[in-house]
Design a protein around this motif. Structure first.
Motif, PDB file in Angstrom:
ATOM      1  N   ILE A   1       0.865  -1.182   0.000  1.00  0.00           N
ATOM      2  CA  ILE A   1       0.000   0.000   0.000  1.00  0.00           C
ATOM      3  C   ILE A   1       0.902   1.231   0.000  1.00  0.00           C
ATOM      4  CG2 ILE A   1      -1.731   1.316   1.295  1.00  0.00           C
ATOM      5  CD1 ILE A   1      -2.663  -1.408   2.490  1.00  0.00           C
ATOM      6  N   ASP A   2       1.912   1.211   0.876  1.00  0.00           N
ATOM      7  CA  ASP A   2       2.832   2.348   0.942  1.00  0.00           C
ATOM      8  C   ASP A   2       4.133   1.895   1.594  1.00  0.00           C
ATOM      9  OD1 ASP A   2       3.729   4.927   0.610  1.00  0.00           O
ATOM     10  OD2 ASP A   2       2.480   5.808   2.168  1.00  0.00           O
ATOM     11  N   ASP A   3       5.203   2.597   1.283  1.00  0.00           N
ATOM     12  CA  ASP A   3       6.444   2.436   2.040  1.00  0.00           C
ATOM     13  C   ASP A   3       6.598   3.690   2.887  1.00  0.00           C
ATOM     14  OD1 ASP A   3       7.044   4.076  -0.177  1.00  0.00           O
ATOM     15  OD2 ASP A   3       9.117   3.413  -0.269  1.00  0.00           O
ATOM     16  N   LEU A   4       7.114   3.542   4.078  1.00  0.00           N
ATOM     17  CA  LEU A   4       7.148   4.668   5.005  1.00  0.00           C
ATOM     18  C   LEU A   4       8.298   4.496   5.988  1.00  0.00           C
ATOM     19  CD1 LEU A   4       5.669   3.705   7.998  1.00  0.00           C
ATOM     20  CD2 LEU A   4       3.848   3.347   6.351  1.00  0.00           C
TER      21      LEU A   4
ATOM     22  N   ASP B   1      -3.573   5.538   3.437  1.00  0.00           N
ATOM     23  CA  ASP B   1      -2.852   4.957   4.582  1.00  0.00           C
ATOM     24  C   ASP B   1      -3.646   5.179   5.869  1.00  0.00           C
ATOM     25  OD1 ASP B   1      -0.817   4.467   2.801  1.00  0.00           O
ATOM     26  OD2 ASP B   1       0.673   5.736   3.769  1.00  0.00           O
ATOM     27  N   PHE B   2      -4.116   6.423   6.034  1.00  0.00           N
ATOM     28  CA  PHE B   2      -4.805   6.753   7.283  1.00  0.00           C
ATOM     29  C   PHE B   2      -6.069   5.905   7.422  1.00  0.00           C
ATOM     30  CE2 PHE B   2      -7.285   9.182  10.341  1.00  0.00           C
ATOM     31  CZ  PHE B   2      -6.318   9.449  11.297  1.00  0.00           C
ATOM     32  N   ALA B   3      -6.806   5.761   6.314  1.00  0.00           N
ATOM     33  CA  ALA B   3      -8.037   4.962   6.344  1.00  0.00           C
ATOM     34  C   ALA B   3      -7.723   3.502   6.685  1.00  0.00           C
ATOM     35  CB  ALA B   3      -8.749   5.061   4.996  1.00  0.00           C
ATOM     36  N   TRP B   4      -6.609   2.990   6.149  1.00  0.00           N
ATOM     37  CA  TRP B   4      -6.225   1.582   6.397  1.00  0.00           C
ATOM     38  C   TRP B   4      -5.844   1.384   7.871  1.00  0.00           C
ATOM     39  CZ3 TRP B   4      -6.697  -2.922   3.930  1.00  0.00           C
ATOM     40  CH2 TRP B   4      -5.862  -3.999   4.269  1.00  0.00           C
TER      41      TRP B   4
END
Lengths: 361, 125
Positions: A98-101, A123-126
């Motif tokens: 979904i994302d790298d962070l 990201d926030f919703a997940w």
């Protein structure tokens, strides 16, 4: 459309400093100030400053935050001491990215997450969807202006702009007496730090770093710098249907830490070997700059895949790119061709990264 | 901005220097500045026949590829190998060593339909 573009708190300062602004990930951001090659070279040899205000910042805290984050993220959060950070992935149920962070531990149960601009809402919703009641999750993306100061002279610049303050060690995080958050990380391969100030102070800080000698840089050279290091770009090199194992980033996945979202797929891929792998490709001669989505062919002309990223490397003076190729085509030295508008340029699979910066201080 | 008085210009930023029936073509100082660092030039084949408006060469910067159009119809009679070897010449000397190709024009009067230096200055300012 332009009315829908988000504005960086540094925008007025960019205009004052002569930037060319373009839409990027929903934000009006500087692509370059003078020229990409100039700015690229300044970061490799001296220091440059980038606006990263478009990136998102989340705070996670509360009892059990570490255990919860360890279920949400691929790397092992328990390895972080207070003041330390690590690169990690937010995965879907199939192990796709979904994302790298980057996650920093700022207290026993307090964490600071820096996520990609285009992924803040998703990201926030997940995270929110999986959030237990005891955990507090806050999106502070609007509150912070962000700058990345990168290059061999960045530590000296920090000392000049923030006298009396201490830069955290590599991969560390600290807070200055003025309330800025400083993270000793970056996306260029050079020594450097990311500096998050309250949004309204951002423009002044940017001008201070520039006055101290940092060359203002746009997103254009950020892309050539990160690609020389083979740092992936989410949305190009990382995607919901690609896993960190396929991307060659298994080092940032901890299969031993216990269960986490996406683990099953990653464990299977690790055991069996992935069918496709993200490889680094470099032209064997001069050629038209490779770019994302250009086809990668076998020497016989069979389509093997496409570039997920590509650029003319200012440091190497030749074309470089990343591509997911079938495992049989991923050995170092394998010869392929890259199709640029019908012309084919020979390239080969090379060891990552393309470029090795000078040793860090 | 450098816009020499002895040249004609295309709205898509190519310049033309006509000598007899030979037209030398390159990109303007304004265009090279907008493109920034040119890192690759794709030249046309000598002998190729082009009409005005045909994409004839490609100039690539780090960030993007830009077609270079034939400002006038004719046959490609010469290309500049120097810009292939050293694409930065397009940036450093756009009206001199950075020329891209030469055409033997079909009709020299066609050059009159291109922008005058004054009209080009008006377009880019």
């Amino acid at each position: 459309m332009s009315d829908l573009l988000k504005r960086s708190p540094l925008e007025a300062a960019h205009v004052e400093l002569g930037a060319k602004l373009v839409p990027f990930a929903g934000w009006n951001m500087p692509v370059q100030y003078t020229a990409i090659l100039d700015e690229h070279s300044a970061v490799r040899t001296k220091a440059g400053v980038f606006d990263i205000s478009h990136m998102g910042q989340f705070l996670v805290s509360g009892e059990g935050a570490l255990e919860w984050l360890n279920k949400m993220l691929a790397n092992n959060v328990a390895k972080l001491g207070e003041g330390e950070g690590q690169y990690t992935f937010l995965l879907n149920g199939h192990g796709g990215v979904i994302d790298d962070l980057i996650i920093y531990r700022t207290g026993e149960s307090d964490f600071f997450l820096v996520v990609n601009a285009s992924m803040i809402d998703e990201d926030f919703a997940w995270f929110a969807k999986h959030q237990p009641e005891s955990i507090e999750l806050r999106n502070e993306s609007e509150l912070w202006a962000g700058m990345a100061i990168q290059g061999p002279e960045s530590a000296a610049l920090f000392a000049a702009v923030c006298p009396g303050e201490t830069l955290p060690p590599r991969n560390g995080i600290s807070k200055t007496s003025t309330g800025a958050i400083v993270c000793r990380t970056g996306y260029t391969g050079e020594d450097g730090f990311e500096f998050f100030s309250p949004a309204e102070e951002g423009g002044e800080w940017l001008k201070k770093f520039v006055a101290a000698g940092a060359k203002p840089c746009g997103l254009g050279c950020r892309d050539s710098l990160r690609l020389e290091m083979c740092y992936p770009l989410n949305g190009n090199d990382l995607a919901p249907d690609r896993t960190p194992i396929e991307a060659g980033l298994g080092f940032f996945v901890d299969l031993e830490k216990g269960d986490f979202i996406g683990r099953e797929t990653l464990a299977k891929q690790k055991a069996e070997g992935p069918a496709v792998k993200l490889v680094a490709l470099q032209y064997t001669d001069k050629g038209a700059p490779p770019r994302a989505h250009y086809a990668v062919l076998s020497p016989e002309g069979e389509t093997l895949g496409e570039l997920s990223s590509g650029v003319h490397s200012p440091s190497l003076g030749t074309g470089i790119g990343l591509a997911y190729l079938p495992a049989a085509w991923t050995k170092i030295g394998t010869e392929v061709r890259i199709d640029v508008r019908g012309r084919q340029f020979p390239a080969k699979v090379v060891k990552k990264p393309f470029y090795k910066p000078a040793p860090k201080a | 901005m450098n816009v020499p008085a002895d040249l004609r210009f295309n709205t898509s930023h190519e310049w033309v220097r006509l000598e007899g029936d030979i037209a030398t073509v390159g990109i303007s100082d304004h265009a090279q500045e907008e493109l920034t660092d040119v890192v690759f030039v794709e030249l046309p084949a000598v002998g190729r026949a082009v009409d005005a408006g045909d994409p004839t060469a490609v100039v690539e910067s780090v960030k993007a590829a830009s077609d270079i159009y034939a400002p006038i119809g004719g046959e490609v009679v010469e290309v500049n190998p120097e810009v292939e070897a050293n694409p930065a010449l397009v940036n450093t000397d756009p009206y001199g060593a950075g020329w891209i190709f030469k055409l033997r024009v079909k009709n020299a009067a066609d050059v009159e339909s291109l922008l005058t230096p004054e009209a080009y200055v008006a377009q880019i300012s």
